[in-house]
Write an enzyme that holds these catalytic residues in place. Structure first.
Site, short mmCIF file in Angstrom:
data_model
loop_
_atom_site.label_atom_id
_atom_site.label_comp_id
_atom_site.label_asym_id
_atom_site.label_seq_id
_atom_site.Cartn_x
_atom_site.Cartn_y
_atom_site.Cartn_z
N ALA A 231 0.83 -1.20 0.00
CA ALA A 231 0.00 0.00 0.00
C ALA A 231 0.87 1.25 0.00
O ALA A 231 1.98 1.24 0.53
CB ALA A 231 -0.91 0.00 1.23
N GLU A 232 0.33 2.32 -0.55
CA GLU A 232 1.08 3.58 -0.60
C GLU A 232 1.48 4.05 0.79
O GLU A 232 2.58 4.55 1.00
CB GLU A 232 0.20 4.66 -1.26
CG GLU A 232 0.91 6.00 -1.36
CD GLU A 232 -0.05 7.18 -1.54
OE1 GLU A 232 0.05 7.86 -2.56
OE2 GLU A 232 -0.90 7.40 -0.65
N GLY B 10 -7.58 -6.51 0.54
CA GLY B 10 -7.97 -5.10 0.51
C GLY B 10 -9.48 -4.99 0.42
O GLY B 10 -10.21 -5.93 0.78
N SER B 11 -9.94 -3.89 -0.11
CA SER B 11 -11.38 -3.64 -0.13
C SER B 11 -12.08 -4.47 -1.21
O SER B 11 -11.47 -4.87 -2.21
CB SER B 11 -11.63 -2.15 -0.40
OG SER B 11 -11.14 -1.83 -1.68
N THR B 12 -13.36 -4.69 -1.00
CA THR B 12 -14.15 -5.43 -1.99
C THR B 12 -14.19 -4.67 -3.32
O THR B 12 -14.13 -5.28 -4.39
CB THR B 12 -15.57 -5.67 -1.44
OG1 THR B 12 -15.45 -6.45 -0.23
CG2 THR B 12 -16.44 -6.43 -2.42
N GLY C 77 -11.01 -5.37 -5.06
CA GLY C 77 -11.02 -6.80 -5.40
C GLY C 77 -11.79 -7.07 -6.68
O GLY C 77 -11.37 -7.87 -7.52
N GLU D 21 -8.89 -11.66 -0.37
CA GLU D 21 -9.24 -11.44 1.04
C GLU D 21 -9.80 -10.03 1.13
O GLU D 21 -9.05 -9.06 1.16
CB GLU D 21 -8.00 -11.60 1.93
CG GLU D 21 -7.39 -12.98 1.94
CD GLU D 21 -8.26 -14.00 2.66
OE1 GLU D 21 -9.19 -13.60 3.38
OE2 GLU D 21 -8.01 -15.20 2.50
N ARG E 53 -8.99 -3.51 18.30
CA ARG E 53 -7.64 -3.83 17.82
C ARG E 53 -7.32 -2.94 16.62
O ARG E 53 -8.19 -2.73 15.76
CB ARG E 53 -7.58 -5.31 17.42
CG ARG E 53 -6.19 -5.85 17.25
CD ARG E 53 -6.20 -7.35 17.36
NE ARG E 53 -7.01 -7.95 16.31
CZ ARG E 53 -6.54 -8.61 15.26
NH1 ARG E 53 -5.25 -8.75 15.12
NH2 ARG E 53 -7.34 -9.16 14.39
N CYS F 297 -10.04 -6.12 9.12
CA CYS F 297 -11.17 -6.64 8.35
C CYS F 297 -12.06 -7.54 9.21
O CYS F 297 -13.21 -7.77 8.86
CB CYS F 297 -10.66 -7.41 7.15
SG CYS F 297 -9.45 -8.64 7.64
P1 NAP Z 1 -7.78 -0.92 -0.91
O1 NAP Z 1 -8.06 0.51 -1.13
O2 NAP Z 1 -8.53 -1.91 -1.70
O3 NAP Z 1 -6.20 -1.07 -1.11
C1 NAP Z 1 -5.56 -2.31 -0.95
C2 NAP Z 1 -4.38 -2.37 -1.91
O4 NAP Z 1 -4.86 -2.31 -3.24
C3 NAP Z 1 -3.41 -1.21 -1.75
O5 NAP Z 1 -2.10 -1.67 -2.03
C4 NAP Z 1 -3.87 -0.25 -2.83
O6 NAP Z 1 -2.89 0.67 -3.25
C5 NAP Z 1 -4.22 -1.23 -3.92
N1 NAP Z 1 -5.12 -0.70 -4.94
C6 NAP Z 1 -6.07 0.22 -4.82
N2 NAP Z 1 -6.72 0.40 -6.01
C7 NAP Z 1 -6.13 -0.45 -6.89
C8 NAP Z 1 -6.34 -0.76 -8.28
N3 NAP Z 1 -7.29 -0.17 -8.99
N4 NAP Z 1 -5.57 -1.71 -8.83
C9 NAP Z 1 -4.61 -2.34 -8.13
N5 NAP Z 1 -4.35 -2.09 -6.83
C10 NAP Z 1 -5.12 -1.15 -6.22
O7 NAP Z 1 -8.02 -1.31 0.61
P2 NAP Z 1 -7.52 -0.52 1.89
O8 NAP Z 1 -8.46 0.58 2.16
O9 NAP Z 1 -6.08 -0.20 1.76
O10 NAP Z 1 -7.64 -1.66 3.01
C11 NAP Z 1 -8.76 -1.79 3.78
C12 NAP Z 1 -9.65 -2.88 3.23
O11 NAP Z 1 -8.94 -4.12 3.23
C13 NAP Z 1 -10.86 -3.11 4.09
O12 NAP Z 1 -11.99 -3.28 3.29
C14 NAP Z 1 -10.53 -4.40 4.83
O13 NAP Z 1 -11.66 -5.11 5.25
C15 NAP Z 1 -9.73 -5.13 3.80
N6 NAP Z 1 -8.87 -6.14 4.44
C16 NAP Z 1 -9.21 -7.44 4.26
C17 NAP Z 1 -8.45 -8.43 4.87
C18 NAP Z 1 -8.80 -9.88 4.71
O14 NAP Z 1 -7.96 -10.72 5.02
N7 NAP Z 1 -9.98 -10.22 4.24
C19 NAP Z 1 -7.34 -8.08 5.65
C20 NAP Z 1 -7.03 -6.73 5.80
C21 NAP Z 1 -7.81 -5.77 5.17
P3 NAP Z 1 -2.86 2.14 -2.59
O15 NAP Z 1 -2.49 1.97 -1.17
O16 NAP Z 1 -1.81 2.86 -3.35
O17 NAP Z 1 -4.21 2.73 -2.77
#
Ligand code: NAP
EC number: 1.2.1.24
Length: 548
Positions: A230-231, A297-299, A302, A319, A347, A353
């Site tokens: 992540a950034e 990351g986020s749905t 995903g 995930e 936590r 998540c």
């Molecule tokens: P996110 O915005 O989806 O970002 C996750 C990763 O994806 C980051 O490295 C982000 O880069 C990258 N990314 C964003 N847009 C992208 C695109 N269009 N193409 C490729 N990569 C892209 O999620 P977040 O806000 O950082 O994390 C929080 C989310 O993660 C929550 O929804 C949480 O529930 C989920 N999570 C799930 C689990 C699990 O195991 N199920 C564990 C931890 C977190 P940048 O940082 O540069 O934007």
């Protein structure tokens, strides 16, 4: 598996062959190190008392590709979310760097897949040992870049290292099958083979553990990886590379001289800014040399990556986000339920998540639970800088995250919810929010159907078990769920009926490297950790052995 001309011609049985990606890491004092020098102090500004005194070698700012530290044409700033202070400028990789990293990983795959499982196992174990040796510094990096309280950062480093330890053991337990078919002159064999290069994209909330949970399994299986962190939190991913290098340097010279080193290119890291994330993500997820996408990351993100996977038909592990229900039935032990609520909600300041998102509390126990929960919050939660002794609640990752919590609180209050404690931004700074408890919450409120990712606990009162299950299962995601009950029949019923991938029964902390982590519905696909995690990086091949 990606079309593999290189692979077919690979045949490299020994590391250290002349194969392009198979250059052995040089050994300190012997060969010239492949990495460049560690960044000088001018490149990094330490948070007072935080990163001061940290080994400069661990604070890497370049990308790590093919065993080399490489700068990019541009850089992006990384900030301490608690103070806003700049921590450093990191290489802002683009499509060109992403493609180079995939190529390096692909070339390395030809060698790495040939390394015996026992050797892969022992190298992962060395990586684990080095993480443990460096655990204090690695934890401080997590706190500096994510704001997580230092105690929790220590916990994450152990959790993160345990994935390497676990998968070092699992590497040796990949078994195939022999099948007896009706044909007497044939036997059918099932082989398990590494998929190939995995594109690994990870979030900021567990800057280290979300990487090793994937990379441990991938390397154990014989795959190689390109990691895009992540950034907000690239330093932890880069420090893992430095530690990884450490174990290569640590190898016995005799072993190194024969074949025991991990080839350059097995673990690659390409940090990039949010501005570049879309195109870098697309580049690594659509590259024909990549066979697997593993994302946490986020749905929303995903789904974008699933489109990439569909277009080039790649295996995926997803995930994604959750909306964990935390149900307290009348028969529950209130003290136990409150302890579980505190652990599962607060936590990482509510930024996991599997954090409870909504509390469903049965009418008979409702008032006692809310009173005890509010008291526990006031007594045990201390908001502060993650480096300060006693802090349990650090900042949120950025101001956007604070705005989201604030919006959910305001929406709930405007629709009739009552603030029991907290409810507003914290005086400490723009990224801090008060731990907040709301009651009289109803299902029309935003906080019951949108992942909060912050320190907000909304309580809904319910009457019957069926009603609670219906509310919990109304979500279109299903990662974790928790409930408290002393009724054995109810425990079985509810555990089976909740539409989630993981259930905590009378327990608020459920993550463990030994157990399968993952969700159902829009929370994702596949499982990580546990004995199942390595399967995500293995392909089945059926061999029909005839002429017997
Ligand atoms: P996110 O915005 O989806 O970002 C996750 C990763 O994806 C980051 O490295 C982000 O880069 C990258 N990314 C964003 N847009 C992208 C695109 N269009 N193409 C490729 N990569 C892209 O999620 P977040 O806000 O950082 O994390 C929080 C989310 O993660 C929550 O929804 C949480 O529930 C989920 N999570 C799930 C689990 C699990 O195991 N199920 C564990 C931890 C977190 P940048 O940082 O540069 O934007």
């Amino acid at each position: 598996m990606a079309t593999c001309i290189w692979l077919r011609s690979c045949g490299a049985r020994r590391l250290g062959s002349t194969f392009p990606g198979c250059r052995l890491r040089p050994r300190a004092g012997g060969l010239v190190p492949a990495s460049g020098p560690a960044p000088g102090p001018a490149q990094l500004r330490c948070y007072a008392g935080g990163l001061a005194g940290l080994s400069a070698a661990l604070l890497r700012t370049d990308s790590f590709v093919g065993g080399r530290w490489l700068p990019a044409a541009a850089t992006f700033p990384v900030q301490d979310p608690a103070s806003g202070a700049a921590l450093g400028m990191v290489a802002d990789c683009g499509v060109r760097e992403a493609r180079a990293a995939v190529r390096a990983a692909y070339e390395a795959f030809c060698c790495w897949r040939e390394v015996s499982a026992k050797e892969r196992s022992s190298l992962l174990r060395k990586w684990y040992n080095l993480m443990i040796q460096n655990k204090d510094d690695l934890a401080r990096i997590i706190t500096a870049e994510s704001g997580k309280p230092l105690k929790e950062a220590h916990g994450e480093i152990l959790y993160s290292a345990f994935f390497l330890e676990w998968f070092s053991e699992e590497a040796r337990r990949v078994y195939g099958d022999i099948i007896y078919t009706p044909a007497k002159d044939r036997r059918a064999l099932v082989l398990k083979q590494p998929i190939g290069v995995a594109a690994v994209i990870t979030p900021w909330n567990f800057p280290s553990a979300m990487i090793t949970r994937k990379v441990g399994a991938a390397l154990a299986a014989g795959c190689t990886v390109v990691v895009k962190p992540a950034e907000d939190t690239p330093f932890s991913a880069l420090a893992l590379a430095e530690v990884n290098q450490g174990f290569l340097l640590d190898l016995d010279p005799l072993l190194l001289a024969s074949q025991a080193g991990i080839p350059s290119g097995v673990y690659n890291v390409i940090p990039c800014s949010r501005k570049n994330a879309k195109e870098v993500g697309e580049a690594i997820c659509t590259d024909p040399l990549v066979s697997k996408i593993s994302f946490t990351g986020s749905t929303t993100t995903g789904k974008i990556l699933l489109h990439h996977a569909a277009n080039s038909v790649k295996r995926v592990s997803m995930e994604l986000g959750g909306l964990a229900p935390f149900i307290v039935f009348d028969s529950a032990n209130v003290d136990q339920a409150v302890a579980g609520a505190m652990a599962s909600k607060f936590r990482n300041t509510g930024q996991t998540c599997v954090c409870s998102n909504q509390f469903l509390v049965q009418r008979g126990i409702h008032d006692a639970f809310v009173k005890a929960f509010a008291e526990a919050m006031k007594k045990n939660l201390r908001v502060g800088n993650g480096f300060e002794e006693g802090t349990t609640q650090g900042p949120l990752i950025n101001e956007k995250a604070v705005e989201k919590v604030e919006k959910q609180v305001n929406d709930a209050v405007s629709k009739g919810a009552t603030v029991v404690t907290g409810g507003k931004r914290h005086q400490l700074g723009k990224n801090f929010f008060e731990p907040t408890l709301l009651c009289n919450v109803t299902q029309d409120m935003l906080c019951t159907h949108e992942e909060t990712f912050g320190p907000l606990a909304p309580v809904i009162k319910f009457n019957t078990e069926e009603e609670a299950i219906a509310i919990a299962n109304a979500a279109d995601v299903g990662l974790a769920g928790y409930f408290y009950s002393q009724d054995p029949a109810q425990i079985w019923r509810v555990a089976e009926q909740l539409e989630v991938g993981m259930v905590g029964v009378n327990e608020g902390l459920i993550s463990s490297v030994e157990c399968p982590f993952g969700g159902v519905k829009q929370s994702g696909l596949g499982r990580e950790g546990s004995k199942y995690g390595i399967d995500e990086y293995l392909e089945l091949k059926y061999v029909c052995y005839g002429g017997l």
